[in-house]
Design a protein around this motif. Structure first.
Motif, PDB file in Angstrom:
ATOM      1  N   ASP A   9       0.821  -1.413  -4.750  1.00  0.00           N
ATOM      2  CA  ASP A   9      -0.421  -0.693  -4.457  1.00  0.00           C
ATOM      3  C   ASP A   9      -1.458  -1.176  -5.459  1.00  0.00           C
ATOM      4  OD1 ASP A   9      -0.820   2.176  -2.722  1.00  0.00           O
ATOM      5  OD2 ASP A   9      -2.412   1.666  -4.147  1.00  0.00           O
ATOM      6  N   ILE A  10      -2.724  -1.028  -5.100  1.00  0.00           N
ATOM      7  CA  ILE A  10      -3.800  -1.401  -6.031  1.00  0.00           C
ATOM      8  C   ILE A  10      -4.064  -0.273  -7.025  1.00  0.00           C
ATOM      9  CG2 ILE A  10      -5.713  -0.489  -4.630  1.00  0.00           C
ATOM     10  CD1 ILE A  10      -7.302  -3.001  -5.373  1.00  0.00           C
ATOM     11  N   ASP A  43      -3.530  -6.228  -5.861  1.00  0.00           N
ATOM     12  CA  ASP A  43      -4.591  -6.115  -4.854  1.00  0.00           C
ATOM     13  C   ASP A  43      -4.221  -7.084  -3.738  1.00  0.00           C
ATOM     14  OD1 ASP A  43      -6.799  -6.294  -3.287  1.00  0.00           O
ATOM     15  OD2 ASP A  43      -8.196  -6.783  -4.910  1.00  0.00           O
ATOM     16  N   ILE A  44      -3.841  -6.550  -2.588  1.00  0.00           N
ATOM     17  CA  ILE A  44      -3.344  -7.413  -1.510  1.00  0.00           C
ATOM     18  C   ILE A  44      -4.468  -8.286  -0.932  1.00  0.00           C
ATOM     19  CG2 ILE A  44      -3.604  -5.775   0.429  1.00  0.00           C
ATOM     20  CD1 ILE A  44      -0.644  -8.180  -0.165  1.00  0.00           C
ATOM     21  N   ASN A  63       1.386   0.464   5.863  1.00  0.00           N
ATOM     22  CA  ASN A  63       0.453   1.412   6.478  1.00  0.00           C
ATOM     23  C   ASN A  63      -0.827   1.305   5.651  1.00  0.00           C
ATOM     24  OD1 ASN A  63      -0.922   3.574   7.575  1.00  0.00           O
ATOM     25  ND2 ASN A  63       0.279   5.125   6.486  1.00  0.00           N
ATOM     26  N   ALA A 107      -7.456   4.968   0.192  1.00  0.00           N
ATOM     27  CA  ALA A 107      -6.275   4.900   1.060  1.00  0.00           C
ATOM     28  C   ALA A 107      -6.636   4.930   2.537  1.00  0.00           C
ATOM     29  CB  ALA A 107      -5.341   6.069   0.746  1.00  0.00           C
ATOM     30  N   GLY A 114       0.861  -1.186   0.000  1.00  0.00           N
ATOM     31  CA  GLY A 114       0.000   0.000   0.000  1.00  0.00           C
ATOM     32  C   GLY A 114       0.896   1.235   0.000  1.00  0.00           C
ATOM     33  N   THR A 115       1.720   1.351  -1.023  1.00  0.00           N
ATOM     34  CA  THR A 115       2.823   2.330  -0.972  1.00  0.00           C
ATOM     35  C   THR A 115       2.373   3.777  -1.167  1.00  0.00           C
ATOM     36  OG1 THR A 115       5.107   2.619  -1.677  1.00  0.00           O
ATOM     37  CG2 THR A 115       3.510   2.237  -3.431  1.00  0.00           C
TER      38      THR A 115
HETATM   39  C1  LIG Z   1      -3.010   4.598   4.304  1.00  0.00           C
HETATM   40  S1  LIG Z   1      -2.493   4.632   2.617  1.00  0.00           S
HETATM   41  C2  LIG Z   1      -0.732   4.558   2.853  1.00  0.00           C
HETATM   42  C3  LIG Z   1       0.058   5.249   1.780  1.00  0.00           C
HETATM   43  C4  LIG Z   1       1.552   5.387   2.116  1.00  0.00           C
HETATM   44  N1  LIG Z   1       2.167   4.103   2.338  1.00  0.00           N
HETATM   45  C5  LIG Z   1       1.728   6.258   3.343  1.00  0.00           C
HETATM   46  O1  LIG Z   1       2.100   5.709   4.405  1.00  0.00           O
HETATM   47  O2  LIG Z   1       1.523   7.484   3.260  1.00  0.00           O
HETATM   48  C6  LIG Z   1      -2.942   3.020   2.078  1.00  0.00           C
HETATM   49  C7  LIG Z   1      -2.573   2.656   0.649  1.00  0.00           C
HETATM   50  O3  LIG Z   1      -3.090   1.311   0.384  1.00  0.00           O
HETATM   51  C8  LIG Z   1      -3.561   1.249  -0.948  1.00  0.00           C
HETATM   52  N2  LIG Z   1      -4.554   0.169  -1.049  1.00  0.00           N
HETATM   53  C9  LIG Z   1      -5.882   0.207  -0.745  1.00  0.00           C
HETATM   54  N3  LIG Z   1      -6.451  -0.985  -0.992  1.00  0.00           N
HETATM   55  C10 LIG Z   1      -5.465  -1.802  -1.449  1.00  0.00           C
HETATM   56  C11 LIG Z   1      -5.439  -3.168  -1.882  1.00  0.00           C
HETATM   57  N4  LIG Z   1      -6.541  -3.924  -1.873  1.00  0.00           N
HETATM   58  N5  LIG Z   1      -4.256  -3.681  -2.289  1.00  0.00           N
HETATM   59  C12 LIG Z   1      -3.129  -2.922  -2.299  1.00  0.00           C
HETATM   60  N6  LIG Z   1      -3.097  -1.630  -1.910  1.00  0.00           N
HETATM   61  C13 LIG Z   1      -4.248  -1.078  -1.480  1.00  0.00           C
HETATM   62  C14 LIG Z   1      -4.136   2.635  -1.215  1.00  0.00           C
HETATM   63  O4  LIG Z   1      -4.197   2.895  -2.604  1.00  0.00           O
HETATM   64  C15 LIG Z   1      -3.156   3.528  -0.450  1.00  0.00           C
HETATM   65  O5  LIG Z   1      -2.129   3.984  -1.289  1.00  0.00           O
END
Ligand SMILES: C[S@@+](CC[C@H](N)C(=O)[O-])C[C@H]1O[C@@H](n2cnc3c(N)ncnc32)[C@H](O)[C@@H]1O
Length: 281
Positions: A142-143, A168-169, A186, A210, A119-120
């Protein structure tokens, strides 16, 4: 027009929403951005005049509409580095700098290490780790295609090599072959029911993808990432999470139930449960 008059206008329009100190901080960021004038320069010349005021007055209007100043400027600072941001990525938070600090301290003297950031978003965690640790290979996923685009630009801006994946995690299958020494995440952790306590600048402008998770399953991402880590962490690998301050106890249980050891729950500078770490046995 005098900068001092513009500052006065900022206070007139925004103080009721943000308070005097925050409005001053917006104003000084914006005079630097729009005119390349620092706070000190203005203090030394209170009659400082500027000609083209369109950009700063437009920024004032956007602030009135609750747009975060970081999106207006298009960048922010995180862990001493500059990151580009737009509305497809979360604005990196100071709490997350503490998570990065913790990973760096615990990884510092290790030989070659493979790290994955799940989730970068802007890439802030992955890029800060790549910049500050030697002998690491950093991966990030990231998705969101748009977030990955921004993260790639940020890796380039900061001169680091990070391998990005669109994954998609919650439905992961395509990076099962890779094993990591460190997994950090995060993930979205704000419950829908917490929305009423959130500020409009976050709620109306930052990506909900996010931020939010269903009330009924607040650990959705943590469960999926823990399952992933059980397979994809090497033996003695470390799993780090930023967490919802209200879910520290549940997170300890989750990691315990999944046989992680040396579990450490840490608080942020505001004394809120904010980070958790566990080792795979
Ligand atoms: C809380 S944000 C964190 C962003 C960054 N790592 C930070 O700490 O500022 C969560 C991230 O998870 C991603 N995300 C949401 N659902 C997801 C999924 N199913 N698989 C992968 N990433 C996902 C979002 O797009 C978002 O960029």
């Amino acid at each position: 027009m005098k900068l001092k008059d513009i500052q006065y206008r900022f206070h007139e329009v925004l103080d009721a929403d943000y308070g005097i100190e925050e409005v001053d901080s917006f104003f000084f960021m914006l005079i630097d951005f729009c005119f390349n004038v620092s706070r000190i320069q203005l203090a030394m010349d209170l009659d400082y005049q500027v000609k083209d005021t369109e950009k700063i007055l437009e920024a004032l209007q956007l602030l009135k509409e609750q747009k975060p100043v970081q999106y207006i400027i298009g960048e922010t600072e995180f862990y001493g580095l500059t990151f580009k941001v737009n509305e497809s990525v979360l604005i990196p938070r100071p709490e997350t700098e503490e998570l990065v600090e913790c990973v760096i301290k615990q990884t510092d003297n290790n030989p070659a290490v493979n790290i994955l950031d799940i989730g970068t978003g802007s890439g802030c965690i992955a890029i800060s780790l790549a910049k500050n640790l030697e002998n690491v290979k950093v991966y990030a996923l990231d998705i969101s295609e748009d977030a990955l685009e921004m993260a790639k630009q940020n890796a380039k801006l900061n001169g680091v090599d990070v391998t990005f994946f669109k994954v998609d995690i919650l439905n992961v299958d395509c990076i099962q072959h890779l094993k990591f020494d460190v997994i950090v995440s995060n993930p979205p952790y704000v419950r829908e029911k917490e929305k009423p306590q959130m500020k409009p600048n976050v709620l109306e402008h930052e990506p909900h993808l996010a931020l939010f998770v269903e009330d009924e399953n607040p650990l959705l991402f943590y469960k999926a990432i823990t399952d992933f880590a059980k397979v994809n962490l090497k033996e003695k690998g470390k799993l780090y999470f930023e967490i919802n301050e209200f879910l520290g106890r549940s997170m300890i249980t989750l990691l315990n139930d999944n046989n992680f050891k040396n579990i450490e729950l840490k608080q942020d500078i505001f004394k809120k449960d904010r980070m958790i770490k566990g080792d795979k046995i």
